[in-house]
Design a protein around this motif. Structure first.
Motif, PDB file in Angstrom:
ATOM      1  N   VAL A 219       0.858  -1.181   0.000  1.00 18.05           N
ATOM      2  CA  VAL A 219       0.000   0.000   0.000  1.00 18.05           C
ATOM      3  C   VAL A 219       0.901   1.240   0.000  1.00 18.05           C
ATOM      4  O   VAL A 219       1.816   1.361   0.820  1.00 18.05           O
ATOM      5  CB  VAL A 219      -0.927   0.008   1.225  1.00 18.05           C
ATOM      6  N   ASN A 220       0.635   2.142  -0.946  1.00 26.58           N
ATOM      7  CA  ASN A 220       1.482   3.319  -1.069  1.00 26.58           C
ATOM      8  C   ASN A 220       0.669   4.544  -1.488  1.00 26.58           C
ATOM      9  O   ASN A 220      -0.320   4.426  -2.202  1.00 26.58           O
ATOM     10  CB  ASN A 220       2.604   3.064  -2.075  1.00 26.58           C
ATOM     11  N   ASP A 221       1.123   5.684  -1.022  1.00 25.34           N
ATOM     12  CA  ASP A 221       0.519   6.959  -1.393  1.00 25.34           C
ATOM     13  C   ASP A 221       1.543   7.732  -2.220  1.00 25.34           C
ATOM     14  O   ASP A 221       2.548   8.215  -1.685  1.00 25.34           O
ATOM     15  CB  ASP A 221       0.142   7.745  -0.136  1.00 25.34           C
ATOM     16  N   ASP A 222       1.294   7.821  -3.510  1.00 28.79           N
ATOM     17  CA  ASP A 222       2.201   8.491  -4.441  1.00 28.79           C
ATOM     18  C   ASP A 222       3.619   7.931  -4.338  1.00 28.79           C
ATOM     19  O   ASP A 222       4.603   8.653  -4.398  1.00 28.79           O
ATOM     20  CB  ASP A 222       2.201   9.996  -4.186  1.00 28.79           C
ATOM     21  N   GLY A 223       3.708   6.615  -4.156  1.00 30.93           N
ATOM     22  CA  GLY A 223       4.992   5.925  -4.102  1.00 30.93           C
ATOM     23  C   GLY A 223       5.546   5.728  -2.708  1.00 30.93           C
ATOM     24  O   GLY A 223       6.459   4.924  -2.516  1.00 30.93           O
ATOM     25  N   GLN A 224       4.996   6.415  -1.707  1.00 29.37           N
ATOM     26  CA  GLN A 224       5.472   6.275  -0.330  1.00 29.37           C
ATOM     27  C   GLN A 224       4.682   5.176   0.378  1.00 29.37           C
ATOM     28  O   GLN A 224       3.459   5.246   0.478  1.00 29.37           O
ATOM     29  CB  GLN A 224       5.294   7.586   0.428  1.00 29.37           C
ATOM     30  N   PRO A 225       5.356   4.125   0.902  1.00 31.09           N
ATOM     31  CA  PRO A 225       4.645   3.069   1.624  1.00 31.09           C
ATOM     32  C   PRO A 225       3.865   3.618   2.817  1.00 31.09           C
ATOM     33  O   PRO A 225       4.296   4.571   3.475  1.00 31.09           O
ATOM     34  CB  PRO A 225       5.774   2.135   2.085  1.00 31.09           C
ATOM     35  N   VAL A 226       2.728   3.001   3.085  1.00 35.05           N
ATOM     36  CA  VAL A 226       1.867   3.402   4.207  1.00 35.05           C
ATOM     37  C   VAL A 226       1.910   2.282   5.255  1.00 35.05           C
ATOM     38  O   VAL A 226       1.216   1.279   5.120  1.00 35.05           O
ATOM     39  CB  VAL A 226       0.422   3.648   3.745  1.00 35.05           C
ATOM     40  N   PRO A 227       2.730   2.424   6.289  1.00 37.18           N
ATOM     41  CA  PRO A 227       2.826   1.369   7.299  1.00 37.18           C
ATOM     42  C   PRO A 227       1.704   1.454   8.324  1.00 37.18           C
ATOM     43  O   PRO A 227       0.861   2.341   8.290  1.00 37.18           O
ATOM     44  CB  PRO A 227       4.188   1.656   7.949  1.00 37.18           C
ATOM     45  N   ASN A 228       1.709   0.504   9.253  1.00 34.31           N
ATOM     46  CA  ASN A 228       0.771   0.474  10.389  1.00 34.31           C
ATOM     47  C   ASN A 228      -0.679   0.293   9.961  1.00 34.31           C
ATOM     48  O   ASN A 228      -1.591   0.817  10.608  1.00 34.31           O
ATOM     49  CB  ASN A 228       0.910   1.745  11.242  1.00 34.31           C
ATOM     50  N   LEU A 229      -0.897  -0.449   8.878  1.00 35.73           N
ATOM     51  CA  LEU A 229      -2.275  -0.730   8.460  1.00 35.73           C
ATOM     52  C   LEU A 229      -2.924  -1.638   9.493  1.00 35.73           C
ATOM     53  O   LEU A 229      -2.362  -2.661   9.887  1.00 35.73           O
ATOM     54  CB  LEU A 229      -2.282  -1.387   7.083  1.00 35.73           C
ATOM     55  N   ASN A 230      -4.119  -1.274   9.905  1.00 31.84           N
ATOM     56  CA  ASN A 230      -4.759  -1.978  11.010  1.00 31.84           C
ATOM     57  C   ASN A 230      -6.098  -2.562  10.555  1.00 31.84           C
ATOM     58  O   ASN A 230      -6.146  -3.324   9.598  1.00 31.84           O
ATOM     59  CB  ASN A 230      -4.910  -1.023  12.202  1.00 31.84           C
ATOM     60  N   GLU A 231      -7.196  -2.178  11.189  1.00 38.74           N
ATOM     61  CA  GLU A 231      -8.507  -2.754  10.865  1.00 38.74           C
ATOM     62  C   GLU A 231      -8.898  -2.447   9.418  1.00 38.74           C
ATOM     63  O   GLU A 231      -8.679  -1.336   8.921  1.00 38.74           O
ATOM     64  CB  GLU A 231      -9.561  -2.187  11.821  1.00 38.74           C
ATOM     65  N   LEU A 232      -9.470  -3.434   8.731  1.00 45.51           N
ATOM     66  CA  LEU A 232      -9.794  -3.321   7.311  1.00 45.51           C
ATOM     67  C   LEU A 232     -11.289  -3.471   7.085  1.00 45.51           C
ATOM     68  O   LEU A 232     -11.977  -4.159   7.845  1.00 45.51           O
ATOM     69  CB  LEU A 232      -9.075  -4.405   6.503  1.00 45.51           C
ATOM     70  N   GLU A 233     -11.762  -2.849   6.003  1.00 46.05           N
ATOM     71  CA  GLU A 233     -13.160  -3.004   5.607  1.00 46.05           C
ATOM     72  C   GLU A 233     -13.286  -2.780   4.107  1.00 46.05           C
ATOM     73  O   GLU A 233     -12.772  -1.785   3.576  1.00 46.05           O
ATOM     74  CB  GLU A 233     -14.048  -2.000   6.338  1.00 46.05           C
ATOM     75  N   VAL A 259      -3.128   4.389  -2.778  1.00 47.27           N
ATOM     76  CA  VAL A 259      -4.098   5.109  -1.948  1.00 47.27           C
ATOM     77  C   VAL A 259      -4.841   6.105  -2.822  1.00 47.27           C
ATOM     78  O   VAL A 259      -4.241   6.977  -3.448  1.00 47.27           O
ATOM     79  CB  VAL A 259      -3.383   5.813  -0.781  1.00 47.27           C
ATOM     80  N   ASN A 260      -6.159   5.967  -2.863  1.00 48.06           N
ATOM     81  CA  ASN A 260      -6.999   6.874  -3.650  1.00 48.06           C
ATOM     82  C   ASN A 260      -7.322   8.161  -2.903  1.00 48.06           C
ATOM     83  O   ASN A 260      -7.926   9.070  -3.467  1.00 48.06           O
ATOM     84  CB  ASN A 260      -8.308   6.183  -4.031  1.00 48.06           C
ATOM     85  N   GLY A 261      -6.942   8.229  -1.635  1.00 48.23           N
ATOM     86  CA  GLY A 261      -7.220   9.412  -0.838  1.00 48.23           C
ATOM     87  C   GLY A 261      -7.396   9.036   0.621  1.00 48.23           C
ATOM     88  O   GLY A 261      -7.179   7.884   1.018  1.00 48.23           O
ATOM     89  N   TRP A 262      -7.803  10.019   1.418  1.00 49.23           N
ATOM     90  CA  TRP A 262      -7.893   9.846   2.862  1.00 49.23           C
ATOM     91  C   TRP A 262      -9.236  10.332   3.390  1.00 49.23           C
ATOM     92  O   TRP A 262      -9.836  11.250   2.849  1.00 49.23           O
ATOM     93  CB  TRP A 262      -6.778  10.634   3.545  1.00 49.23           C
ATOM     94  N   ILE A 263      -9.644   9.727   4.495  1.00 47.35           N
ATOM     95  CA  ILE A 263     -10.787  10.208   5.264  1.00 47.35           C
ATOM     96  C   ILE A 263     -10.230  10.699   6.593  1.00 47.35           C
ATOM     97  O   ILE A 263      -9.619   9.933   7.352  1.00 47.35           O
ATOM     98  CB  ILE A 263     -11.819   9.098   5.491  1.00 47.35           C
ATOM     99  N   LEU A 264     -10.397  11.979   6.865  1.00 50.65           N
ATOM    100  CA  LEU A 264      -9.835  12.601   8.061  1.00 50.65           C
ATOM    101  C   LEU A 264     -10.874  12.578   9.182  1.00 50.65           C
ATOM    102  O   LEU A 264     -11.913  13.228   9.087  1.00 50.65           O
ATOM    103  CB  LEU A 264      -9.407  14.035   7.745  1.00 50.65           C
ATOM    104  N   MET A 265     -10.567  11.818  10.232  1.00 52.44           N
ATOM    105  CA  MET A 265     -11.527  11.589  11.310  1.00 52.44           C
ATOM    106  C   MET A 265     -11.195  12.397  12.564  1.00 52.44           C
ATOM    107  O   MET A 265     -11.669  12.087  13.653  1.00 52.44           O
ATOM    108  CB  MET A 265     -11.556  10.093  11.654  1.00 52.44           C
ATOM    109  N   HIS A 266     -10.401  13.427  12.416  1.00 47.95           N
ATOM    110  CA  HIS A 266     -10.001  14.229  13.557  1.00 47.95           C
ATOM    111  C   HIS A 266     -11.210  14.901  14.217  1.00 47.95           C
ATOM    112  O   HIS A 266     -12.097  15.392  13.535  1.00 47.95           O
ATOM    113  CB  HIS A 266      -8.987  15.277  13.119  1.00 47.95           C
TER     114      HIS A 266
END
Length: 335
Positions: A219-233, A259-266
């Motif tokens: 899993v990568n965002d614009d070539g940068q790996p995205v670590p710490n992937l946790n719960e999936l759906e 990664v097609n984008g992000w959902i910001l849950m702050h």
């Protein structure tokens, strides 16, 4: 062709041209405004046309600039950043260390909880938060992701390659399995496969008949790996993942891991803290009701489950590096 005939044709052509020119002049004199053919109005028309052309080119340049700033350099699906609004709040067991969550119709969740001595698999009524059925686990097991395959619940566990199989209706333990991940974090199911995460930047696609790995995607965002992937759906045609220790959900293309984008849950966790809730852990838990297009989220030791709707906030983030740092890590050296 004789010379006389050629001369007659020239005279006829000249006469026709003169008549046509006279007609044009006549029509121009009877017209008005920009359609008049006199020199003054023709100049105004040309100047206006030039101004309009310049403005049109400027609009296209502006739109192109805006588009380039809101979409990453890669081609493919449009990159979007979403915010949320709360549609409804439901009670949730504040002692539930939520590790896996999915919707199963009739306003019910299935949930897997963690922590040694407190891990469980449970069926929960959404509206009341009541635990309808529960199976505790051995004190040596730390429960993690949960999903459904047919009439069987599948659960993975932390720091082991072992998973457990339960009867959906009774929660009776009916079997176990070995999986290819380094250990178990998240779990979800597609039409013909199971997908798991192990806290790395990889997601693993597995054959439900034997849990063998069929492929692994970074899993990568614009070539940068995205670590710490946790719960999936699975949500429609994407895999959504909580990123551990962040308040972000990654929207992942299953085909290539981009990664097609992000959902910001702050704001959800901080609002609970403001209300006096203590002992909260991280955002974790995504459930999707495909029949009614409802999205639910919660966290570990949170007293509430939230039904939310998303709205597009991409235009608010001209610099997408800020989003990536927020959702992946400020220490990363983004291009």
């Amino acid at each position: 062709m004789g010379a006389d005939h050629r001369n007659r044709r020239k005279r006829n052509f000249a006469g026709q041209s003169a008549a046509a020119e006279a007609m044009v002049r006549s029509k121009g004199k009877t017209g008005s405004g920009f359609f008049r053919a006199d020199g003054r109005n023709a100049k105004v028309w040309r100047d206006s046309a030039m101004i309009s052309l310049i403005l049109l080119v400027g609009v296209f340049i502006f739109l192109g600039y805006s588009w380039s700033r809101s979409v990453p350099s890669r081609t493919g699906q449009e990159y979007r950043v979403y915010g949320y609004k709360i549609v409804a709040e439901y009670p949730h067991d504040p002692a539930a260390f939520t590790q896996g969550l999915f919707y199963d119709g009739n306003d019910t969740f299935y949930e897997s909880t963690g922590l040694y001595g407190r891990s469980s698999v449970r069926k929960v009524d959404i509206k009341t938060g009541k635990v309808l059925r529960k199976r505790g686990m051995d004190r040596t097991i730390f429960g993690e992701g949960l999903t459904l395959w047919g009439s069987r619940l599948l659960q993975v566990t932390w720091l082991t390659k072992k998973g457990y199989i339960y009867d959906k209706n009774t929660l009776k333990l009916v079997g176990s399995f070995e999986h290819p991940m380094k250990d178990g974090w998240g779990l979800t199911s597609g039409k013909d496969h199971i997908v798991g995460s192990d806290g790395s930047a990889n997601i693993y696609f597995m054959d439900p008949s034997n849990f063998k790995e069929t492929r692994k995607v970074l899993v990568n965002d614009d070539g940068q790996p995205v670590p710490n992937l946790n719960e999936l759906e699975y949500v429609k045609d994407e895999i959504w993942a909580n990123v551990f220790q962040t308040e972000c959900i990654a929207r992942i293309a299953p085909q290539d891991g981009k990664v097609n984008g992000w959902i910001l849950m702050h704001g959800l966790k901080s609002a609970l803290i403001t209300q006096g809730v203590v002992g909260l852990d991280v955002l974790n838990g995504i459930a999707w009701d495909s029949e009614r297009d409802r999205l639910f989220v919660t966290g570990k030791l949170w007293p509430k489950v939230y039904e939310i709707e998303l709205f597009d906030q991409t235009s608010h983030y001209n610099d997408l590096k800020a989003v990536r740092k927020m959702c992946i890590g400020a220490e990363l050296n983004w291009r």
